[in-house]
Enzyme design. Structure first.
Site, PDB file in Angstrom:
ATOM      1  N   LYS A   9       0.840  -1.201   0.000  1.00 17.67           N
ATOM      2  CA  LYS A   9       0.000   0.000   0.000  1.00 17.67           C
ATOM      3  C   LYS A   9       0.879   1.256   0.000  1.00 17.67           C
ATOM      4  O   LYS A   9       0.605   2.231  -0.708  1.00 17.67           O
ATOM      5  CB  LYS A   9      -0.914   0.022   1.240  1.00 17.67           C
ATOM      6  CG  LYS A   9      -2.040  -1.003   1.192  1.00 17.67           C
ATOM      7  CD  LYS A   9      -2.824  -0.980   2.492  1.00 17.67           C
ATOM      8  CE  LYS A   9      -3.847  -2.097   2.569  1.00 17.67           C
ATOM      9  NZ  LYS A   9      -4.943  -2.017   1.608  1.00 17.67           N
TER      10      LYS A   9
ATOM     11  N   GLU B 126      10.244   8.552   2.904  1.00 20.26           N
ATOM     12  CA  GLU B 126      11.687   8.511   2.656  1.00 20.26           C
ATOM     13  C   GLU B 126      12.162   7.043   2.653  1.00 20.26           C
ATOM     14  O   GLU B 126      12.793   6.596   1.714  1.00 20.26           O
ATOM     15  CB  GLU B 126      12.380   9.322   3.766  1.00 20.26           C
ATOM     16  CG  GLU B 126      13.869   9.435   3.667  1.00 20.26           C
ATOM     17  CD  GLU B 126      14.337  10.281   2.486  1.00 20.26           C
ATOM     18  OE1 GLU B 126      13.557  11.107   1.986  1.00 20.26           O
ATOM     19  OE2 GLU B 126      15.488  10.070   2.078  1.00 20.26           O
TER      20      GLU B 126
ATOM     21  N   ARG C  84      10.208  -5.376  10.498  1.00 17.93           N
ATOM     22  CA  ARG C  84      10.837  -6.477  11.236  1.00 17.93           C
ATOM     23  C   ARG C  84       9.780  -7.318  11.937  1.00 17.93           C
ATOM     24  O   ARG C  84       8.680  -6.846  12.218  1.00 17.93           O
ATOM     25  CB  ARG C  84      11.857  -5.948  12.254  1.00 17.93           C
ATOM     26  CG  ARG C  84      11.267  -5.089  13.396  1.00 17.93           C
ATOM     27  CD  ARG C  84      11.236  -5.868  14.689  1.00 17.93           C
ATOM     28  NE  ARG C  84      10.621  -5.173  15.796  1.00 17.93           N
ATOM     29  CZ  ARG C  84       9.337  -5.222  16.118  1.00 17.93           C
ATOM     30  NH1 ARG C  84       8.498  -5.899  15.369  1.00 17.93           N
ATOM     31  NH2 ARG C  84       8.858  -4.609  17.177  1.00 17.93           N
TER      32      ARG C  84
ATOM     33  N   LYS D  58       9.352  -9.391  15.413  1.00 21.63           N
ATOM     34  CA  LYS D  58       9.989  -9.446  16.731  1.00 21.63           C
ATOM     35  C   LYS D  58      10.650 -10.811  16.935  1.00 21.63           C
ATOM     36  O   LYS D  58      10.069 -11.834  16.573  1.00 21.63           O
ATOM     37  CB  LYS D  58       8.918  -9.220  17.804  1.00 21.63           C
ATOM     38  CG  LYS D  58       9.386  -8.411  18.986  1.00 21.63           C
ATOM     39  CD  LYS D  58       8.214  -8.077  19.896  1.00 21.63           C
ATOM     40  CE  LYS D  58       8.652  -7.333  21.123  1.00 21.63           C
ATOM     41  NZ  LYS D  58       9.193  -6.009  20.904  1.00 21.63           N
TER      42      LYS D  58
ATOM     43  N   GLU E 240       2.110  -3.221  13.964  1.00 25.42           N
ATOM     44  CA  GLU E 240       2.383  -1.904  14.558  1.00 25.42           C
ATOM     45  C   GLU E 240       3.125  -1.055  13.522  1.00 25.42           C
ATOM     46  O   GLU E 240       4.145  -1.474  12.985  1.00 25.42           O
ATOM     47  CB  GLU E 240       3.240  -2.019  15.821  1.00 25.42           C
ATOM     48  CG  GLU E 240       3.377  -0.649  16.504  1.00 25.42           C
ATOM     49  CD  GLU E 240       4.455  -0.604  17.589  1.00 25.42           C
ATOM     50  OE1 GLU E 240       4.087  -0.462  18.754  1.00 25.42           O
ATOM     51  OE2 GLU E 240       5.645  -0.703  17.244  1.00 25.42           O
TER      52      GLU E 240
ATOM     53  N   ALA F  70      15.818   8.963  17.593  1.00 22.46           N
ATOM     54  CA  ALA F  70      15.408   7.672  18.182  1.00 22.46           C
ATOM     55  C   ALA F  70      16.463   6.584  17.941  1.00 22.46           C
ATOM     56  O   ALA F  70      16.740   5.785  18.832  1.00 22.46           O
ATOM     57  CB  ALA F  70      14.062   7.231  17.608  1.00 22.46           C
TER      58      ALA F  70
ATOM     59  N   HIS G  10      18.480   5.061  21.068  1.00 21.43           N
ATOM     60  CA  HIS G  10      18.300   3.624  21.281  1.00 21.43           C
ATOM     61  C   HIS G  10      19.669   2.940  21.376  1.00 21.43           C
ATOM     62  O   HIS G  10      19.927   2.150  22.281  1.00 21.43           O
ATOM     63  CB  HIS G  10      17.486   3.049  20.117  1.00 21.43           C
ATOM     64  CG  HIS G  10      17.121   1.604  20.284  1.00 21.43           C
ATOM     65  ND1 HIS G  10      17.887   0.595  19.782  1.00 21.43           N
ATOM     66  CD2 HIS G  10      16.067   1.014  20.897  1.00 21.43           C
ATOM     67  CE1 HIS G  10      17.324  -0.563  20.075  1.00 21.43           C
ATOM     68  NE2 HIS G  10      16.221  -0.337  20.751  1.00 21.43           N
TER      69      HIS G  10
HETATM   70  P1  0O2 Z   1      11.698  -2.526  19.192  1.00 20.76           P
HETATM   71  O1  0O2 Z   1      12.924  -3.329  18.920  1.00 20.76           O
HETATM   72  O2  0O2 Z   1      11.751  -1.158  18.542  1.00 20.76           O
HETATM   73  O3  0O2 Z   1      10.431  -3.253  18.916  1.00 20.76           O
HETATM   74  P2  0O2 Z   1       3.095  -1.792  24.212  1.00 20.76           P
HETATM   75  O4  0O2 Z   1       4.078  -2.178  23.108  1.00 20.76           O
HETATM   76  O5  0O2 Z   1       2.005  -0.883  23.721  1.00 20.76           O
HETATM   77  O6  0O2 Z   1       2.597  -2.961  24.940  1.00 20.76           O
HETATM   78  P3  0O2 Z   1       4.979   0.066  25.265  1.00 20.76           P
HETATM   79  O7  0O2 Z   1       6.309  -0.612  25.419  1.00 20.76           O
HETATM   80  O8  0O2 Z   1       4.636   1.110  26.273  1.00 20.76           O
HETATM   81  O9  0O2 Z   1       3.865  -1.004  25.306  1.00 20.76           O
HETATM   82  O10 0O2 Z   1       4.879   0.680  23.816  1.00 20.76           O
HETATM   83  P4  0O2 Z   1       5.362   2.093  23.290  1.00 20.76           P
HETATM   84  O11 0O2 Z   1       6.225   2.789  24.266  1.00 20.76           O
HETATM   85  O12 0O2 Z   1       4.176   2.794  22.775  1.00 20.76           O
HETATM   86  O13 0O2 Z   1       6.255   1.649  22.056  1.00 20.76           O
HETATM   87  C1  0O2 Z   1       7.365   0.842  22.205  1.00 20.76           C
HETATM   88  C2  0O2 Z   1       8.268   1.042  21.007  1.00 20.76           C
HETATM   89  O14 0O2 Z   1       8.399   2.432  20.712  1.00 20.76           O
HETATM   90  C3  0O2 Z   1       9.681   0.576  21.331  1.00 20.76           C
HETATM   91  O15 0O2 Z   1       9.794  -0.752  20.926  1.00 20.76           O
HETATM   92  C4  0O2 Z   1      10.557   1.502  20.492  1.00 20.76           C
HETATM   93  O16 0O2 Z   1      10.596   1.058  19.152  1.00 20.76           O
HETATM   94  C5  0O2 Z   1       9.766   2.794  20.534  1.00 20.76           C
HETATM   95  N1  0O2 Z   1      10.112   3.648  21.689  1.00 20.76           N
HETATM   96  C6  0O2 Z   1       9.304   3.960  22.730  1.00 20.76           C
HETATM   97  N2  0O2 Z   1       9.925   4.786  23.579  1.00 20.76           N
HETATM   98  C7  0O2 Z   1      11.165   5.023  23.079  1.00 20.76           C
HETATM   99  C8  0O2 Z   1      12.282   5.820  23.515  1.00 20.76           C
HETATM  100  O17 0O2 Z   1      12.257   6.487  24.553  1.00 20.76           O
HETATM  101  N3  0O2 Z   1      13.391   5.808  22.714  1.00 20.76           N
HETATM  102  C9  0O2 Z   1      13.459   5.088  21.560  1.00 20.76           C
HETATM  103  N4  0O2 Z   1      14.585   5.143  20.844  1.00 20.76           N
HETATM  104  N5  0O2 Z   1      12.410   4.313  21.129  1.00 20.76           N
HETATM  105  C10 0O2 Z   1      11.294   4.287  21.873  1.00 20.76           C
HETATM  106  P5  0O2 Z   1      10.686  -1.779  21.756  1.00 20.76           P
HETATM  107  O18 0O2 Z   1       9.822  -2.912  22.157  1.00 20.76           O
HETATM  108  O19 0O2 Z   1      11.436  -1.084  22.829  1.00 20.76           O
HETATM  109  O20 0O2 Z   1      11.755  -2.305  20.756  1.00 20.76           O
END
Ligand code: 0O2
Length: 228
Positions: free
Chosen positions: A50, A68, A73, A75, A169, A181, A185
């Site tokens: 899409k 861009e 991925r 998990k 997501e 970010a 990270h």
């Molecule tokens: P990965 O490897 O990126 O998947 P939920 O997922 O809704 O049950 P959560 O953890 O509160 O609960 O979700 P949130 O905070 O809405 O989203 C999580 C994802 O957002 C993270 O995935 C990161 O990709 C990104 N993210 C959220 N907060 C931050 C931050 O402060 N810094 C950075 N760089 N990324 C952030 P994962 O699972 O951590 O890893």
């Protein structure tokens, strides 16, 4: 009970370790896992298609690209188990499919903030896409300074004999938000000790500066658009 002679390496999650009572069970489990991943990958593919069509449509119409880069991925099993454990949820296929919204993830990186909302509106117009959850960390940034728009959508994946509604997501962010970010990270994961409060504040300040630059770039783009 038939004894298994399968060597299960210790990093293998308990979901698999506990279930291996025979080679047949292990085979069934592996097949189930493979099928689950295939269904999630298909969900990602459909959304990527899409986005690709949108880009092509813009190109043909002579409009600039609103996307861009697109990254996706699935998990990792380890990360799935860690998240279920952290949330105190049962570790099973049903549990991960019902409780985790980010097994399949797509990251869409856009030039400007307005592109993010245009793409969101475009995707949600599609009748096969259902919005399950929306977290707008652009309007309400996270305490860390993190900014992005997170959407959890459901899309049907049609197999030969069944239909699976798959949750994907979608993280939408600008190039500037992605720059912050990605580096933040990496910094957090490379640091073995917890990040000191002063560094957290500094990272947040940098995120705010970047957000300001993002807005300024968009204003310049709008100004130039008016001139054309
Ligand atoms: P990965 O490897 O990126 O998947 P939920 O997922 O809704 O049950 P959560 O953890 O509160 O609960 O979700 P949130 O905070 O809405 O989203 C999580 C994802 O957002 C993270 O995935 C990161 O990709 C990104 N993210 C959220 N907060 C931050 C931050 O402060 N810094 C950075 N760089 N990324 C952030 P994962 O699972 O951590 O890893």
């Amino acid at each position: 009970m038939e004894k298994s002679n399968i060597h299960v390496p210790s990093p293998l999650p308990s979901i698999i370790k506990n279930s291996v009572s025979s080679q047949t069970n292990f085979y069934k489990l592996a097949m189930q896992f493979q099928q689950m991943i295939m269904v999630y990958e298909s969900g990602i593919k459909q959304i990527e298609t899409k986005l690709d069509i949108l880009n092509k449509e813009n190109k043909i119409a002579g409009r600039r690209n609103s996307i861009e880069t697109v990254k996706s991925r699935i998990k990792t099993p380890q990360s799935i188990i860690e998240k279920l454990e952290k949330k105190g949820l049962p570790i099973s296929f049903t549990s991960m499919m019902e409780n985790l919204n980010d097994i399949a993830g797509i990251r869409v990186i856009c030039p400007y903030i307005s592109d993010i909302y245009n793409i969101k509106n475009m995707l949600l117009k599609h009748p096969d896409i259902t919005l399950i959850e929306e977290k707008d960390y652009i309007k309400d940034p996270k305490e860390s300074g993190y900014r992005s728009l997170h959407l959890v959508v459901e899309i049907p994946v049609y197999l030969s004999e069944s239909t699976h509604n798959v949750k994907v997501e979608i993280q939408l962010r600008t190039i500037a938000m992605d720059f912050w970010a990605t580096l933040e990270h990496e910094l957090r994961y490379k640091t073995t000790t917890s990040v000191p409060e002063s560094v957290r504040r500094e990272l947040k300040r940098v995120a705010e500066n970047i957000a300001m630059t993002d807005k300024e770039m968009e204003e310049i783009a709008i100004e130039l658009q008016h001139l054309e």
